[in-house]
Structure formats: structure tokens, C-alpha cells
Design an enzyme around this catalytic site. Structure first.
Site, short mmCIF file in Angstrom:
data_model
loop_
_atom_site.label_atom_id
_atom_site.label_comp_id
_atom_site.label_asym_id
_atom_site.label_seq_id
_atom_site.Cartn_x
_atom_site.Cartn_y
_atom_site.Cartn_z
N HIS A 1 -3.54 0.80 0.04
CA HIS A 1 -2.18 0.75 0.60
C HIS A 1 -2.24 0.79 2.13
CE1 HIS A 1 2.24 1.99 0.42
NE2 HIS A 1 1.91 2.20 1.67
N GLU A 2 -3.02 1.73 2.67
CA GLU A 2 -3.05 1.91 4.13
C GLU A 2 -3.76 0.75 4.82
OE1 GLU A 2 -1.06 3.97 5.25
OE2 GLU A 2 -0.78 5.11 3.40
N HIS B 1 -1.61 -2.19 5.32
CA HIS B 1 -0.72 -2.09 6.49
C HIS B 1 -1.36 -2.72 7.72
CE1 HIS B 1 2.84 0.15 5.36
NE2 HIS B 1 2.15 1.11 4.80
N CYS C 1 6.32 3.98 -0.03
CA CYS C 1 5.82 3.79 1.34
C CYS C 1 6.81 4.42 2.30
CB CYS C 1 5.69 2.30 1.62
SG CYS C 1 5.17 1.94 3.31
ZN ZN Z 1 2.97 2.44 3.43
#
Ligand code: ZN
Length: 200
Positions: free
Chosen positions: A157-158, A161, A115
Site C-alpha cells: 500500500h505505502e 503511494h 487509506c
Molecule cells: Zn494510503
């Protein structure tokens, strides 16, 4: 509006913006120069890093907005076998405003990921193999993606966030390593071999 895009500093883990739920982008804002400039900055920042995705909180903006892109020159750094094992194929730039994800299969796959906000480290993370993501594009038009393999990993993953979640919350903790260590120890090995080495 200028076509030159600025690069923003990437916020690092520990900053509260990475641990908060981001807010929906008001649809009427999408056409504003402010939001268009933010999108351009996010894409430029992702490319410069280089990375395959970036969420707005990573540059300190608490909005539900992500950009993704997997360029051929990044994919080519992996061997053909690694590309196949990861189901990683290049795709062009995607901008998703207010993304909503639906998991399409219970099947999970495990690989190392990193990341840009946890600079210098990687770890193995279980991710759903197949997801559908809907949201708005940079013009405010509805769009939908069916993602399998590595693109599905990037979406998960995004979108994490946007909910204040980092991969380190989901990682197999014993696999956490610096990029250098991971490269030195695991390059060219299959995930099954690496799991055996690590006992995970
Ligand atoms: Zn990330």
C-alpha cells in the site's frame, strides 16, 4: 534539534501529489536536519491519525520515503480470529528511504483496507501475501525486510503511494464502503462470508 515533532495535515485524494511518481531521496540528504525532521513528522502524523503506515506524498512531499508501524493497541482491536486470518502481528517503527519491493510469491490474499488519504472509506483489495523490501534506513544504512501477511499488505500500500497509485485503483469496486457501513455489515464475518454477501 528539537525532539517535539509536528503533525502535518494529510493530503486527500484528488490532490495531484498523490497521483505523481515520487522522486528518489538523494542519499546525502538523509543526515540533514530537514530530512530527519520530515521523518519525525511522518511518524508523529501516522501515530496521531492513527494509521499503520504513511508515505511522504501523503503530507505533500514528493519523495520516496515511507514509515510503517503496527502497534499492539491497534492490533488488539481485532478478535484473535481476525488477527490470525489477516496474519496481523504488531511490529515496531520502520523507516524506509527509497524502498524497492520484490514479490516473493504469486499467492494473493484479499481483505479490507483503508487509506488516510481516502478518509472514511474502506474496500477489499487483493495483495501479494509475501514480499521483500529493501531500502535505506533513517541513518542511510541498507536494510531488508521479509514481510508476510498484513505487514506485506502495508508495504504494498505505502510503496504504491510512491508511484501515484491508491488502493481505490486496485479495489474490488463493489466492496467500497464507508467505515461505518463496513463495520455495521461485516464485523465478525470471515472474508469468505463477506465475498458471498457482496458477490465479489
Ligand atoms: Zn494510503
Amino acid at each position: 534539534m528539537s525532539t517535539a515533532s509536528s503533525i502535518a495535515p494529510i493530503v486527500q485524494t484528488g490532490d495531484p501529489v498523490l497521483r505523481s511518481r515520487a522522486t528518489e531521496v538523494p542519499v546525502e540528504k538523509i543526515h540533514t536536519p530537514e530530512l530527519q525532521a520530515l521523518i519525525a513528522t511522518m511518524v508523529a502524523t501516522m501515530r496521531e491519525a492513527p494509521g499503520v503506515g504513511l508515505a511522504a506524498p501523503q503530507i505533500g512531499i514528493p519523495w520516496r520515503l515511507i514509515v510503517l508501524e503496527d502497534r499492539a493497541d491497534l492490533v488488539k482491536k481485532l478478535s484473535a480470529g481476525e488477527q490470525k486470518e489477516r496474519e496481523r502481528t504488531p511490529f515496531s517503527t520502520r523507516v524506509v528511504v527509497n524502498p524497492v519491493m520484490r514479490i516473493l510469491s504469486d499467492e494473493k490474499v484479499t481483505f479490507f483496507e483503508g487509506c488516510l488519504s481516502v478518509k472514511g472509506f474502506v474496500a477489499m483489495v487483493d495483495r501479494h501475501r509475501e514480499v521483500e523490501v529493501t531500502g535505506l534506513d533513517e541513518h542511510g544504512e541498507p536494510q531488508s525486510f521479509h514481510a508476510v501477511g498484513w505487514p506485506a499488505r502495508i508495504f504494498q500500500h505505502e510503496i504504491d503511494h510512491l508511484d501515484g497509485t491508491l488502493y481505490i485503483d486496485r479495489m474490488l469496486t463493489r466492496s467500497f464502503a464507508t467505515q461505518e457501513q463496513s463495520q455495521a455489515l461485516f464485523a465478525g464475518k470471515s472474508i469468505a462470508e463477506i465475498r458471498e454477501m457482496l458477490g465479489v
